[in-house]
Design an enzyme around this catalytic site. Sequence first.
Site, mmCIF file in Angstrom:
data_model
loop_
_atom_site.group_PDB
_atom_site.id
_atom_site.type_symbol
_atom_site.label_atom_id
_atom_site.label_comp_id
_atom_site.label_asym_id
_atom_site.label_seq_id
_atom_site.Cartn_x
_atom_site.Cartn_y
_atom_site.Cartn_z
ATOM 1 N N GLU A 113 0.813 -1.218 0.000
ATOM 2 C CA GLU A 113 0.000 0.000 0.000
ATOM 3 C C GLU A 113 0.851 1.275 0.000
ATOM 4 O O GLU A 113 0.317 2.368 -0.001
ATOM 5 C CB GLU A 113 -0.952 0.008 1.195
ATOM 6 C CG GLU A 113 -1.993 -1.108 1.159
ATOM 7 C CD GLU A 113 -2.860 -1.082 -0.101
ATOM 8 O OE1 GLU A 113 -3.426 -0.018 -0.405
ATOM 9 O OE2 GLU A 113 -2.954 -2.131 -0.774
ATOM 10 N N ARG A 155 17.078 8.921 -22.139
ATOM 11 C CA ARG A 155 17.210 9.245 -23.556
ATOM 12 C C ARG A 155 17.387 10.739 -23.809
ATOM 13 O O ARG A 155 17.749 11.142 -24.917
ATOM 14 C CB ARG A 155 16.036 8.686 -24.370
ATOM 15 C CG ARG A 155 14.717 9.308 -24.065
ATOM 16 C CD ARG A 155 13.592 8.604 -24.810
ATOM 17 N NE ARG A 155 13.504 8.947 -26.227
ATOM 18 C CZ ARG A 155 13.002 10.092 -26.706
ATOM 19 N NH1 ARG A 155 12.549 11.017 -25.880
ATOM 20 N NH2 ARG A 155 12.956 10.313 -28.007
ATOM 21 N N ASP A 170 9.666 14.951 -30.744
ATOM 22 C CA ASP A 170 8.748 14.147 -29.929
ATOM 23 C C ASP A 170 7.415 14.858 -29.743
ATOM 24 O O ASP A 170 7.361 16.075 -29.585
ATOM 25 C CB ASP A 170 9.330 13.878 -28.536
ATOM 26 C CG ASP A 170 10.513 12.933 -28.588
ATOM 27 O OD1 ASP A 170 10.712 12.312 -29.645
ATOM 28 O OD2 ASP A 170 11.222 12.831 -27.584
#
Length: 259
Positions: A113, A155, A170
């Site tokens: 949890e 990256r 991107d």
Amino acid sequence: MRLDIISIFPEYFAPLDVSLMGKARERGILDVRVHQLREWAHDVHRTVDDTPYGGGPGMVMKPEVWGEALDTVIGDGSPRMIVPTPSGRPFTQELAQELAAEPWLLFACGRYEGIDSRVMAEYGARLRVDEVSIGDYVLAGGEVAVLVMAEAIGRLLPGVLGNAHSAVDDSFAPGAMRNLLEGPVYTKPPVWRGHEVPAVLLSGHHGKVARWRRDQALRRTLANRPELAAALDPETLDKHDRRLLEELAFRLPPEDMAH
Ligand code: ADE
């Protein structure tokens, strides 16, 4: 960049040895250190969890074990600490970029949890601590979330991507194509199983190619991510964009409602 990861499942991080992340480590751009949390548990069973105060299902990770682990890994340093949890702030390309600029990141993986909240309070007084979620779904633990974040951050590090410009286009990178999804891509042969590459891409006409790509990006964004399309800044749209959106019966927000 130094990247420390504390987890009860260090085996989860084997993928960091291969591909892009593996190369970054070989090149000395990334220094990854994975630690077994149970090394700081002292009972015979190496217990790391206990029942939650206030009742309820599941188990909570014990603060003492985390405290010893974090003190050892941190030493006199001050890494930026990330705690993956579905209750955290969203992990976005912006946050990935911010974290890629840090010299040292420390990921504390919770299972069950979660980690006793006093751990975040204790270290939050000394370090920058962020609880971060990679999306609105619940994983069995933070390990996979850390793999996702480590790759998205890795990256972006200088020298990691072969082509220095690969990250620029991107879908979520800042700039002209911001908040537009990338359209479809094609390579040789020009016809495969009867499917033709769109003729414009073979035309050699750079202007038409750029326009076609932008149309495709707009169409894909409308189809797959209507909420991103709704957040497009009208000032970044030219008359061709507007005509296409009209054709697709997409309502732009009124000018004064942008931002
Ligand atoms: N741990 C479990 N689910 C998670 C999520 N969606 N993001 C980050 N950590 C998690």
